[in-house]
Scaffold this motif. Structure first.
Motif, PDB file in Angstrom:
ATOM      1  N   ALA A  52       0.819  -1.213   0.000  1.00  0.00           N
ATOM      2  CA  ALA A  52       0.000   0.000   0.000  1.00  0.00           C
ATOM      3  C   ALA A  52       0.850   1.259   0.000  1.00  0.00           C
ATOM      4  N   PHE A  53       1.866   1.308   0.850  1.00  0.00           N
ATOM      5  CA  PHE A  53       2.701   2.511   0.927  1.00  0.00           C
ATOM      6  C   PHE A  53       3.549   2.692  -0.333  1.00  0.00           C
ATOM      7  N   ALA A  54       4.135   1.600  -0.833  1.00  0.00           N
ATOM      8  CA  ALA A  54       4.992   1.705  -2.014  1.00  0.00           C
ATOM      9  C   ALA A  54       4.190   2.050  -3.262  1.00  0.00           C
ATOM     10  N   ASN A  55       2.951   1.590  -3.337  1.00  0.00           N
ATOM     11  CA  ASN A  55       2.111   1.888  -4.502  1.00  0.00           C
ATOM     12  C   ASN A  55       1.537   3.299  -4.447  1.00  0.00           C
ATOM     13  N   GLY A  56       1.567   3.913  -3.267  1.00  0.00           N
ATOM     14  CA  GLY A  56       1.080   5.278  -3.113  1.00  0.00           C
ATOM     15  C   GLY A  56       2.232   6.268  -3.075  1.00  0.00           C
ATOM     16  N   SER A  57       2.154   7.200  -2.136  1.00  0.00           N
ATOM     17  CA  SER A  57       3.164   8.257  -2.033  1.00  0.00           C
ATOM     18  C   SER A  57       4.207   7.983  -0.971  1.00  0.00           C
ATOM     19  N   GLY A  58       4.248   6.721  -0.482  1.00  0.00           N
ATOM     20  CA  GLY A  58       5.206   6.379   0.558  1.00  0.00           C
ATOM     21  C   GLY A  58       4.687   6.757   1.935  1.00  0.00           C
ATOM     22  N   GLY A  59       5.488   6.469   2.948  1.00  0.00           N
ATOM     23  CA  GLY A  59       5.087   6.802   4.314  1.00  0.00           C
ATOM     24  C   GLY A  59       5.847   5.978   5.327  1.00  0.00           C
ATOM     25  N   ARG A  60       5.376   6.003   6.578  1.00  0.00           N
ATOM     26  CA  ARG A  60       6.055   5.309   7.667  1.00  0.00           C
ATOM     27  C   ARG A  60       5.086   4.431   8.451  1.00  0.00           C
ATOM     28  N   ILE A  61       5.589   3.281   8.830  1.00  0.00           N
ATOM     29  CA  ILE A  61       4.853   2.369   9.697  1.00  0.00           C
ATOM     30  C   ILE A  61       5.597   2.314  11.021  1.00  0.00           C
ATOM     31  N   PHE A  62       4.917   2.664  12.115  1.00  0.00           N
ATOM     32  CA  PHE A  62       5.519   2.666  13.450  1.00  0.00           C
ATOM     33  C   PHE A  62       5.062   1.410  14.188  1.00  0.00           C
ATOM     34  N   ILE A  63       5.995   0.556  14.576  1.00  0.00           N
ATOM     35  CA  ILE A  63       5.677  -0.665  15.313  1.00  0.00           C
ATOM     36  C   ILE A  63       6.142  -0.499  16.755  1.00  0.00           C
ATOM     37  N   GLY A  64       5.171  -0.623  17.672  1.00  0.00           N
ATOM     38  CA  GLY A  64       5.424  -0.349  19.081  1.00  0.00           C
ATOM     39  C   GLY A  64       4.701   0.901  19.530  1.00  0.00           C
ATOM     40  N   ILE A  65       3.815   1.397  18.645  1.00  0.00           N
ATOM     41  CA  ILE A  65       2.996   2.581  18.932  1.00  0.00           C
ATOM     42  C   ILE A  65       1.529   2.183  18.780  1.00  0.00           C
TER      43      ILE A  65
END
Length: 333
Positions: A52-65
């Protein structure tokens, strides 16, 4: 999307917005793993997020939040030999087809303060995914995903077509537009001295697609281009010349492919500064550029000559000459 950070701290994590956007996703620590090991379905679920992120405009996934943007203690750093960060860097790019070319993983451990919310031996992980020029990327369930309204959702046929069009054409832009050579003074013009300033136009291919056919166009206000300088530009036989109301257009077709990441010089032009165009130049006269590359939408922009110190120096030269040699009124008979 917010500006990329190369170094994250626990203090910065505490300031995160509580909202999840198309460029930001929160996952609690059990999403990745617990002290007993990696979550059983982590790869399958993470594959959808990466797609989803790579096919769109990118972004960040926070694990532990958590969904409320709260640090939940973090993920044990020793779930895999060699550390979790190294394991994630090896595994995550391969969870989609084609694999990601790059994927940045940040590991944020406790800041050792008394009020630290990250447990000893644990860490928060940030997966930073850029918009991909290799998209669309397929997840492990053989579907394609996209960030829509803050969620990773399956892509429709229309979405897939849009992504294919985005990534199958080269993306060229103005890499550098800079002055070149010294200011030349021409005293033969009937309007008085003309200070000529040369500019070189450089372009670059910022995509991973080779550009087969490339043309560049520079549009210069007529008032900034005396006849001698126009002819000087046209001494290059590869440059074509047309006119529009108030402007002169110079076009050059580049005869060779431009490879991904390549930067090159393509065109040299001049402007002439004299006492008759000083006021026009100072009120925002612009040089417009346009780059054509295969079937891509043309890239375009504009440049303000006043932003260049050499142009400012040329203005001073003409103003000083006008002050020293004011125009004399011819006496009436």
């Amino acid at each position: 999307m917010s500006e990329s950070l190369e170094h994250w701290t626990e203090a910065q994590l505490r300031t995160l917005s509580t909202d999840e956007y198309d460029f930001q996703e929160f996952k609690a620590s059990p999403y990745l793993g617990t002290p007993q090991g990696i979550a059983q379905n982590f790869r399958e679920r993470m594959s959808k997020q990466i797609s989803a992120f790579a096919n769109g405009s990118g972004g960040r996934i926070f694990i532990g939040i958590t969904d409320e943007a709260k640090i939940d203690g973090g993920v044990p750093v020793n779930l895999r030999g060699g550390g979790m960060r190294a394991w994630l860097e090896d595994v995550l790019p391969k969870l989609v087809t084609p694999p990601l070319r790059s994927c940045n993983i940040y590991e944020i451990c406790s800041d050792a303060s008394e009020d630290s919310l990250i447990l000893p031996g644990h860490a928060i992980y940030i997966i930073d995914i850029k918009e991909s020029s290799s998209a669309p990327h397929q997840a492990l369930d053989l579907r394609y995903y996209l960030r829509i309204a803050g969620k990773s959702r399956p892509m429709s046929h229309v979405h897939i077509q849009d992504v294919l069009r985005r990534t199958r054409t080269a993306q060229l832009t103005c890499h550098r537009f800079s002055t070149y050579g010294k200011i030349e003074i021409d005293k033969s013009d009937s309007r008085g001295p003309v200070a000529a300033v040369g500019f070189r136009f450089h372009i670059s291919n910022q995509s991973t697609v080779m550009a087969q056919h490339v043309g560049v166009e520079l549009s210069i206000p007529r008032d900034l281009l005396p006849k001698k300088l126009r002819q000087q530009i046209l001494n290059n036989s590869e440059i074509a010349y047309t006119q529009q109301p108030g402007r002169m257009l110079f076009f050059r077709y580049h005869h060779h492919p431009i490879f991904p990441g390549q930067e090159l010089y393509v065109l040299m032009v001049y402007i002439g500064i004299h006492k008759s165009n000083l006021s026009y130049l100072k009120t925002g006269a612009a040089i417009n550029w346009k780059i054509y590359a295969d079937d891509a939408q043309p890239a375009e922009g504009s440049i303000n000559p006043l932003a260049y110190s050499q142009v400012q120096q040329a203005i001073q030269i003409i103003e000083q000459h006008s002050y020293k040699n004011p125009q004399k009124n011819t006496p009436t008979k």
